[in-house]
Design an enzyme around this catalytic site. Sequence first.
Site, PDB file in Angstrom:
ATOM      1  N   GLU A  44       0.813  -1.210   0.000  1.00 57.56           N
ATOM      2  CA  GLU A  44       0.000   0.000   0.000  1.00 57.56           C
ATOM      3  C   GLU A  44       0.850   1.266   0.000  1.00 57.56           C
ATOM      4  O   GLU A  44       0.558   2.232  -0.696  1.00 57.56           O
ATOM      5  CB  GLU A  44      -0.942  -0.001   1.204  1.00 57.56           C
ATOM      6  CG  GLU A  44      -2.065  -1.018   1.119  1.00 57.56           C
ATOM      7  CD  GLU A  44      -1.630  -2.428   1.513  1.00 57.56           C
ATOM      8  OE1 GLU A  44      -0.467  -2.603   1.936  1.00 57.56           O
ATOM      9  OE2 GLU A  44      -2.467  -3.350   1.414  1.00 57.56           O
ATOM     10  N   HIS A  63     -12.071  -5.216  10.651  1.00 58.25           N
ATOM     11  CA  HIS A  63     -12.374  -4.852   9.261  1.00 58.25           C
ATOM     12  C   HIS A  63     -13.675  -4.087   9.119  1.00 58.25           C
ATOM     13  O   HIS A  63     -14.338  -4.169   8.094  1.00 58.25           O
ATOM     14  CB  HIS A  63     -12.406  -6.106   8.383  1.00 58.25           C
ATOM     15  CG  HIS A  63     -11.060  -6.726   8.196  1.00 58.25           C
ATOM     16  ND1 HIS A  63      -9.973  -6.014   7.728  1.00 58.25           N
ATOM     17  CD2 HIS A  63     -10.620  -7.989   8.415  1.00 58.25           C
ATOM     18  CE1 HIS A  63      -8.912  -6.818   7.661  1.00 58.25           C
ATOM     19  NE2 HIS A  63      -9.281  -8.015   8.086  1.00 58.25           N
TER      20      HIS A  63
END
Length: 299
Positions: free
Chosen positions: A12, A81
Amino acid sequence: FLGRVHDTPCSEAAITGMAVGMAAMGLRPIVHHGRIEFSLYAMDAILTQAAKWNFMFGSGYPVPMTVRIALGRQWGNGPQHTINSKGLFAMPGLKVVCPSTPQAAYSLLVAAVADNNPVIYLEPRWSYKLKEEIDSAIIMDLNAARVLSTGTDITVVAVGDMVIEALKAAKMLEDYVSVEVIDLVSVYPIDESTILDSTDKTRRLLVCESSTYPYSAASQIVECIGMSGRGVRVVDALTCPDYACPTAPSLTDDYYPTAITIANQILEMCHLGAVIPFERNETFAQLNLPPTDNVSDLL
């Protein structure tokens, strides 16, 4: 799209840093992070580089990049999440938007790519299955909230996936309360003027957000109203409890606001004691699976 869409490695920080460089050189890259949790690895590129670049070089070096980030509730994803912390990206140099409907998703993405600032585009996963006919000619203002239904008794400002729940609540209450529903759209900066214009009329405000209250968009809006001195009589917020989202459905039934809890809160704020509160009779699917409503039916 050959040569324009790249399936990148799971790095990322690297791909976001690459996008900052591409934007600084005049391209308009779009970076997609499948979860907000993964984007945290790229915070240096986003907050230290993209947000600051134009400030450091005399406002002559824009970084026109768009960072798409999926966030928020999803059945069974548990505390790791389901982060919905939009305020992580509230920083000078960035624009932060959160679409609520298919039309908003389309229009805001087009506007984000065209904008010369880095734009954080936060996608509520809970809204992915909504239906709406898209008008490609509509390009939304990244900085402006939108009034989705007009009313005179109470203003409800909703963020992201809570917009649909607020519209459903307004439909449930149409025989009792005139509800004005505002889609916040821009998490940073917040369009305070649209909210204040509405509360000048209704004198009541309820803010709905599917995240915890501290340091949220909801808390910022409540503070704005409190500091405005505009004489709003009743102000409240309906958000998630201040703890991490559980995994088991049996523990999440009361975690997120729903159309019914919003409607009941509105009744209480409007002092309609003669109206019997709506019963919490949501099905498993309503509480745990993304809505599939046609937005046009709620407007």
